[in-house]
Design a protein around this motif. Structure first.
Motif, PDB file in Angstrom:
ATOM      1  N   LEU A 256       9.501  12.879 -38.724  1.00 29.46           N
ATOM      2  CA  LEU A 256       9.863  12.404 -37.395  1.00 29.46           C
ATOM      3  C   LEU A 256       9.754  10.888 -37.312  1.00 29.46           C
ATOM      4  O   LEU A 256      10.564  10.227 -36.644  1.00 29.46           O
ATOM      5  CB  LEU A 256       8.964  13.062 -36.345  1.00 29.46           C
ATOM      6  N   SER A 257       8.790  10.309 -38.010  1.00 28.51           N
ATOM      7  CA  SER A 257       8.641   8.849 -38.020  1.00 28.51           C
ATOM      8  C   SER A 257       9.877   8.177 -38.602  1.00 28.51           C
ATOM      9  O   SER A 257      10.330   7.137 -38.111  1.00 28.51           O
ATOM     10  CB  SER A 257       7.394   8.447 -38.827  1.00 28.51           C
TER      11      SER A 257
ATOM     12  N   GLU B 280       5.230  15.010 -39.172  1.00 29.46           N
ATOM     13  CA  GLU B 280       5.033  13.709 -38.539  1.00 29.46           C
ATOM     14  C   GLU B 280       5.736  12.609 -39.329  1.00 29.46           C
ATOM     15  O   GLU B 280       6.360  11.709 -38.748  1.00 29.46           O
ATOM     16  CB  GLU B 280       3.542  13.401 -38.424  1.00 29.46           C
TER      17      GLU B 280
ATOM     18  N   LEU C  96      12.085  18.441 -34.546  1.00 26.80           N
ATOM     19  CA  LEU C  96      10.840  18.093 -35.227  1.00 26.80           C
ATOM     20  C   LEU C  96       9.673  18.044 -34.247  1.00 26.80           C
ATOM     21  O   LEU C  96       8.540  18.399 -34.599  1.00 26.80           O
ATOM     22  CB  LEU C  96      10.995  16.747 -35.948  1.00 26.80           C
ATOM     23  N   TYR C  97       9.937  17.595 -33.030  1.00 29.48           N
ATOM     24  CA  TYR C  97       8.881  17.552 -32.010  1.00 29.48           C
ATOM     25  C   TYR C  97       8.394  18.968 -31.711  1.00 29.48           C
ATOM     26  O   TYR C  97       7.177  19.233 -31.683  1.00 29.48           O
ATOM     27  CB  TYR C  97       9.425  16.896 -30.751  1.00 29.48           C
TER      28      TYR C  97
ATOM     29  N   ARG D  22       1.947  13.859 -28.814  1.00 24.88           N
ATOM     30  CA  ARG D  22       2.762  14.983 -28.358  1.00 24.88           C
ATOM     31  C   ARG D  22       1.994  15.857 -27.375  1.00 24.88           C
ATOM     32  O   ARG D  22       0.780  15.730 -27.208  1.00 24.88           O
ATOM     33  CB  ARG D  22       3.221  15.817 -29.549  1.00 24.88           C
TER      34      ARG D  22
ATOM     35  N   ILE E 191       2.021  11.243 -34.462  1.00 22.43           N
ATOM     36  CA  ILE E 191       2.939  11.381 -33.335  1.00 22.43           C
ATOM     37  C   ILE E 191       2.188  11.924 -32.123  1.00 22.43           C
ATOM     38  O   ILE E 191       1.568  12.994 -32.186  1.00 22.43           O
ATOM     39  CB  ILE E 191       4.105  12.324 -33.687  1.00 22.43           C
TER      40      ILE E 191
ATOM     41  N   ILE F 200      15.296  14.880 -33.519  1.00 21.07           N
ATOM     42  CA  ILE F 200      13.977  14.503 -33.012  1.00 21.07           C
ATOM     43  C   ILE F 200      13.376  15.635 -32.187  1.00 21.07           C
ATOM     44  O   ILE F 200      12.187  15.956 -32.314  1.00 21.07           O
ATOM     45  CB  ILE F 200      14.077  13.211 -32.179  1.00 21.07           C
TER      46      ILE F 200
END
Length: 460
Positions: free
Chosen positions: A245-246, A242, A175-176, A258, A256, A172
Motif C-alpha cells: 500500500l505504501s 502495508e 489493500l486497505y 487504519r 498504515i 488502495i
C-alpha cells in the motif's frame, strides 16, 4: 480548350474519388445482448433499469472512511503511474499541436555572407538575407486525417489516465480492506491463543491430579504453539500489505494508519443497467474505441497518399549581389507551385493501406473484446458479492454453534465426560470458522470494489 477540358475532368474525378477521405468516424454496431449474467439465474441476463448507476458515484461517496479517503488522495497525488499518465497527456497534446500547425505555411530564415577576391585584387563582400516559405495544400485530406488521428490519440491518452486513476483508487481500497481483514484475523488468533493456553494449563492441572497422561498435555501444548505460529504468519502478511500500500501511495514502506473492519460501510444495493449504457463509464472501453477511431483516420491518411500532393513555395531575399557588386541592397523574390502524383512507389502505398486496414481490424477486435471482458467482470463481481453475503450468514451461524460447542466440551472435560482431543478439535474448528467469517466480510467488500471498478467508477 480541349486540353483544359481534359484537365478539368481529371481534377473532378480525383475530387469525387477522394470524398470518402473526409468522412468522420462512426461507431460500428456491437452486440450487447446477454452482456451481464444474472447472479441467481444460470440462463437469464441482468435486466435492471439504469437509474443512478453505482459506477457513476464519485469515489468519496463509495469509500467513506476518512482514513481511506486520505490514503486515496495521497495516492492520486503521488502515485508514479498517475504522474506518468499526466505526462503522457501533455506529450500527446504537443503532438496534436504539431498536427494542427501542419496547415500553416513553414518559414525558414537562412542568412548567407561571402568574401571574394578576383585575381588577388581587392576583396568584395556579398550578403543575402533570404526567407523561404512553403505550404502544402491539403486538397485530399492527408493533413486533416492526421489531425483527426492525433485528436483521437489525445482522447485515448486521457482515457488511459482515467483508467490509471480507477486502478489506483480501487487498488488502495482493496489493500486497505485487506489490512482491516488481517487485523481482525490476528485479533481472533490472539484470542484463540489465550484460549488454547488456558486449555494447556487445564491439562497440566488434570495431569497432576492423575486424570490425564503427559501425552495429553503435550498435544494441548502443541496446539498452543500452532496458534502462535499462525499469529506470526499473520503479522508477516500485515507487514507485506502495508509495504504494498505504501508503494501505491508513492511513499516509502511504512505503517498504515487504519480503522476497523466492523466500522466500514459500503453500498449494498446496486443499479447497474444493461448493455453499453452499463459500461458508459469504462475508460478502457472508450480507450479501445478511440484507438479504433484513430485507425479509421489512419486508413483515410493511407488512401490520401494515392492522390496528388500540391505544395506552394516561395522565397524572398534582401541582397547586394545581383550579378555585379553594388550597394545599396536589392530585393529578390520568387514563387513556385508543384504537384506530385504518385505513379509507381514499389508497392509502398498499397502495403501501407493494407497495414492500416489490418490495424483497424485489430483495434475493432480489441474493442469488442474489451466490452465482453467488462461484462464478464461485472458478472463476476455481482456473483462474488451475493455469494459471499450468503456464505457469511451461514458462517455466522456456524461460529455461534462452535462457540457453544467449545464451552460445552470444556465443561465435559472438567467432569471427565470428554477427552482433551475433543477440546482441541472444537477450538480449532471455531478458529477456522471465525477466520472464514472475517474472510467472507472482506470478500464481500472486495466484490463491491471490483464491481465499482468494473462499472468504470473511481474516475471522478
Amino acid at each position: 480548350m480541349k486540353k483544359y477540358t481534359i484537365l478539368l475532368m481529371f481534377a473532378t474525378a480525383l475530387l469525387m474519388g477522394s470524398c470518402g477521405l473526409y468522412s468522420k468516424y462512426e461507431r460500428p454496431e456491437v452486440e450487447t445482448t446477454g452482456l451481464v449474467r444474472d447472479w441467481v439465474s444460470a440462463t437469464d441476463t441482468l435486466a435492471v433499469n439504469d437509474t443512478t448507476s453505482f459506477g457513476n458515484l464519485p469515489w468519496r461517496q463509495v469509500f467513506t472512511d476518512p482514513l481511506l479517503q486520505a490514503l486515496i488522495q495521497q495516492g492520486l497525488d503521488h502515485n508514479v503511474n498517475m504522474l506518468n499518465a499526466a505526462l503522457n497527456v501533455k506529450m500527446v497534446e504537443e503532438q496534436l499541436k504539431v498536427a494542427k500547425l501542419a496547415f500553416v505555411p513553414q518559414f525558414t530564415f537562412t542568412p548567407q555572407a561571402a568574401i571574394s577576391s578576383w585575381d588577388f585584387g581587392k576583396a568584395t563582400q556579398t550578403y543575402s538575407l533570404p526567407i523561404n516559405a512553403s505550404w502544402t495544400v491539403d486538397l485530399f485530406g492527408n493533413l486533416l486525417n492526421q489531425k483527426r488521428s492525433a485528436q483521437m490519440a489525445l482522447l485515448a491518452t486521457k482515457d488511459y489516465q482515467v483508467m490509471v486513476k480507477t486502478q489506483v483508487v480501487c487498488g488502495i481500497a482493496n489493500l486497505y480492506y485487506t489490512l482491516l481483514m488481517l487485523d481482525q484475523q490476528l485479533e481472533i488468533i490472539n484470542d484463540m491463543a489465550a484460549l488454547t493456553k488456558d486449555t494447556w494449563d487445564m491439562m497440566k492441572l488434570q495431569m497432576e491430579l492423575g486424570r490425564y497422561r503427559s501425552t495429553s498435555v503435550q498435544s494441548s501444548e502443541a496446539a498452543y504453539y500452532k496458534v502462535l505460529a499462525q499469529a506470526e504468519d499473520m503479522k508477516r502478511q500485515i507487514r507485506e500489505a502495508e509495504n504494498a500500500l505504501s508503494i501505491l501511495i508513492g511513499q516509502p514502506a511504512q505503517q498504515i494508519t487504519r480503522g476497523n473492519l466492523q466500522d466500514q460501510s459500503l453500498p449494498e444495493e446496486f443499479s447497474t443497467g444493461v448493455g453499453l449504457q452499463l459500461l458508459a463509464n469504462r475508460a478502457d472501453i472508450h480507450y479501445a474505441e478511440m484507438n479504433l477511431a484513430q485507425c479509421f483516420y489512419d486508413i483515410n491518411t493511407a488512401r490520401s497518399r494515392f492522390y496528388p500532393s500540391i505544395s506552394i513555395s516561395g522565397n524572398g531575399a534582401y541582397t547586394n549581389n545581383h550579378g555585379i557588386i553594388v550597394n545599396p541592397g536589392k530585393i529578390l523574390a520568387s514563387a513556385v507551385a508543384s504537384l506530385v502524383q504518385p505513379i509507381f512507389m514499389n508497392g509502398q502505398l498499397t502495403a501501407g493501406l493494407r497495414v492500416a486496414e489490418a490495424k483497424y481490424q485489430q483495434a475493432y477486435n480489441n474493442w469488442q473484446n474489451s466490452i465482453l471482458q467488462a461484462g464478464s467482470e461485472v458478472s463476476n463481481a455481482l456473483v462474488a458479492y451475493n455469494s459471499n453475503k450468503t456464505k457469511g450468514e451461514l458462517d455466522a451461524h456456524q461460529v455461534e454453534v462452535l462457540k457453544l460447542n467449545v464451552e460445552h466440551t470444556k465443561m465435559l472435560v472438567s467432569q471427565s465426560s470428554s477427552t482433551y482431543l475433543e477440546v482441541i478439535q472444537a477450538q480449532n474448528s471455531l478458529l477456522n470458522a471465525q477466520i472464514s467469517l472475517v474472510t467472507d466480510d472482506f470478500n464481500k467488500m472486495q466484490a463491491v470494489v471490483s464491481l465499482y471498478q468494473a462499472l468504470g467508477g473511481g474516475g471522478k
